[in-house]
Design a protein around this motif. Structure first.
Motif, PDB file in Angstrom:
ATOM      1  N   THR A  21       8.156  -3.587  13.114  1.00 56.99           N
ATOM      2  CA  THR A  21       9.382  -3.808  13.893  1.00 56.99           C
ATOM      3  C   THR A  21       9.752  -2.572  14.711  1.00 56.99           C
ATOM      4  N   GLY A  22       9.129  -1.448  14.409  1.00 58.44           N
ATOM      5  CA  GLY A  22       9.408  -0.226  15.148  1.00 58.44           C
ATOM      6  C   GLY A  22      10.517   0.615  14.526  1.00 58.44           C
ATOM      7  N   ARG A  23      11.060   0.135  13.447  1.00 59.00           N
ATOM      8  CA  ARG A  23      12.129   0.912  12.789  1.00 59.00           C
ATOM      9  C   ARG A  23      11.566   2.215  12.223  1.00 59.00           C
ATOM     10  N   TYR A  24      10.342   2.169  11.765  1.00 54.40           N
ATOM     11  CA  TYR A  24       9.676   3.361  11.212  1.00 54.40           C
ATOM     12  C   TYR A  24       8.361   3.558  11.950  1.00 54.40           C
ATOM     13  N   ALA A  25       7.952   4.819  12.037  1.00 58.00           N
ATOM     14  CA  ALA A  25       6.710   5.136  12.735  1.00 58.00           C
ATOM     15  C   ALA A  25       5.490   4.891  11.860  1.00 58.00           C
ATOM     16  N   ASN A  26       5.654   5.052  10.550  1.00 52.54           N
ATOM     17  CA  ASN A  26       4.509   4.866   9.649  1.00 52.54           C
ATOM     18  C   ASN A  26       5.010   4.564   8.233  1.00 52.54           C
ATOM     19  N   MET A  27       4.058   4.270   7.355  1.00 53.48           N
ATOM     20  CA  MET A  27       4.387   3.907   5.977  1.00 53.48           C
ATOM     21  C   MET A  27       5.081   5.052   5.240  1.00 53.48           C
ATOM     22  N   SER A  28       4.706   6.296   5.543  1.00 55.22           N
ATOM     23  CA  SER A  28       5.316   7.443   4.869  1.00 55.22           C
ATOM     24  C   SER A  28       6.818   7.494   5.128  1.00 55.22           C
ATOM     25  N   GLU A  29       7.226   7.181   6.359  1.00 53.59           N
ATOM     26  CA  GLU A  29       8.658   7.178   6.671  1.00 53.59           C
ATOM     27  C   GLU A  29       9.390   6.096   5.865  1.00 53.59           C
ATOM     28  N   VAL A  30       8.748   4.951   5.704  1.00 45.55           N
ATOM     29  CA  VAL A  30       9.351   3.868   4.922  1.00 45.55           C
ATOM     30  C   VAL A  30       9.560   4.325   3.479  1.00 45.55           C
ATOM     31  N   VAL A  31       8.530   4.925   2.899  1.00 43.38           N
ATOM     32  CA  VAL A  31       8.607   5.379   1.507  1.00 43.38           C
ATOM     33  C   VAL A  31       9.654   6.480   1.367  1.00 43.38           C
ATOM     34  N   ARG A  32       9.672   7.445   2.291  1.00 42.23           N
ATOM     35  CA  ARG A  32      10.675   8.518   2.232  1.00 42.23           C
ATOM     36  C   ARG A  32      12.090   7.966   2.308  1.00 42.23           C
ATOM     37  N   ASP A  33      12.310   7.002   3.223  1.00 42.56           N
ATOM     38  CA  ASP A  33      13.635   6.414   3.350  1.00 42.56           C
ATOM     39  C   ASP A  33      14.027   5.676   2.065  1.00 42.56           C
ATOM     40  N   GLY A  34      13.083   4.971   1.473  1.00 49.17           N
ATOM     41  CA  GLY A  34      13.349   4.288   0.207  1.00 49.17           C
ATOM     42  C   GLY A  34      13.695   5.277  -0.901  1.00 49.17           C
ATOM     43  N   LEU A  35      12.983   6.394  -0.945  1.00 52.45           N
ATOM     44  CA  LEU A  35      13.278   7.415  -1.960  1.00 52.45           C
ATOM     45  C   LEU A  35      14.629   8.073  -1.723  1.00 52.45           C
ATOM     46  N   ARG A  36      15.005   8.248  -0.462  1.00 52.38           N
ATOM     47  CA  ARG A  36      16.339   8.802  -0.174  1.00 52.38           C
ATOM     48  C   ARG A  36      17.433   7.853  -0.667  1.00 52.38           C
ATOM     49  N   LEU A  37      17.230   6.555  -0.446  1.00 46.84           N
ATOM     50  CA  LEU A  37      18.197   5.574  -0.940  1.00 46.84           C
ATOM     51  C   LEU A  37      18.282   5.616  -2.465  1.00 46.84           C
ATOM     52  N   LEU A  38      17.136   5.734  -3.115  1.00 41.00           N
ATOM     53  CA  LEU A  38      17.115   5.835  -4.571  1.00 41.00           C
ATOM     54  C   LEU A  38      17.819   7.108  -5.032  1.00 41.00           C
ATOM     55  N   GLN A  39      17.620   8.183  -4.304  1.00 40.22           N
ATOM     56  CA  GLN A  39      18.289   9.452  -4.616  1.00 40.22           C
ATOM     57  C   GLN A  39      19.805   9.305  -4.480  1.00 40.22           C
ATOM     58  N   ASP A  40      20.253   8.670  -3.393  1.00 35.34           N
ATOM     59  CA  ASP A  40      21.693   8.431  -3.200  1.00 35.34           C
ATOM     60  C   ASP A  40      22.258   7.566  -4.317  1.00 35.34           C
ATOM     61  N   GLN A  41      21.514   6.557  -4.701  1.00 35.97           N
ATOM     62  CA  GLN A  41      21.948   5.666  -5.774  1.00 35.97           C
ATOM     63  C   GLN A  41      22.069   6.433  -7.094  1.00 35.97           C
ATOM     64  N   GLU A  42      21.152   7.322  -7.352  1.00 36.45           N
ATOM     65  CA  GLU A  42      21.188   8.113  -8.586  1.00 36.45           C
ATOM     66  C   GLU A  42      22.393   9.058  -8.598  1.00 36.45           C
ATOM     67  N   VAL A  43      22.681   9.674  -7.459  1.00 32.71           N
ATOM     68  CA  VAL A  43      23.855  10.549  -7.363  1.00 32.71           C
ATOM     69  C   VAL A  43      25.127   9.744  -7.618  1.00 32.71           C
ATOM     70  N   ALA A  44      25.204   8.545  -7.040  1.00 32.48           N
ATOM     71  CA  ALA A  44      26.380   7.686  -7.248  1.00 32.48           C
ATOM     72  C   ALA A  44      26.488   7.281  -8.716  1.00 32.48           C
TER      73      ALA A  44
END
Length: 95
Positions: A21-44
């Motif tokens: 869809t063009g939202r991410y340039a590659n799979m690594s960006e998708v995984v990093r974004d997912g991990l950031r969300l998980l990190q935010d969820q853990e902080v919350a």
């Protein structure tokens, strides 16, 4: 630092679709974004747990304060001399 990630077929397809869809340039960006969300969820989650512990401690302190106040009231009440109210004493009325 290279890290290999093994995804289920469904998660891999989902990640590839995000890249298509063009939202991410590659799979690594998708995984990093997912991990950031998980990190935010853990902080919350940790913040919510800390707030829960603080509230529990506050409730315990309030309960202890009320118990002490009640005991002090009972001690004052029991130290009062008996009064005669007709043919009954206070002790007889409240037994």
């Amino acid at each position: 630092m290279a890290t290999n990630v093994h995804l289920t077929p469904e998660l891999e397809q989902f990640a590839r679709d995000r890249v298509k869809t063009g939202r991410y340039a590659n799979m690594s960006e998708v995984v990093r974004d997912g991990l950031r969300l998980l990190q935010d969820q853990e902080v919350a989650r940790q913040s919510a747990e800390a707030a829960r512990r603080e509230e529990l401690a506050r409730q315990q302190e309030e309960s202890a304060r009320r118990q002490l106040a009640f005991k002090a009231m009972l001690d004052r009440w029991s130290a009062m001399p008996s009064i005669n109210i007709g043919p009954w004493t206070r002790e007889e009325l409240y037994d």
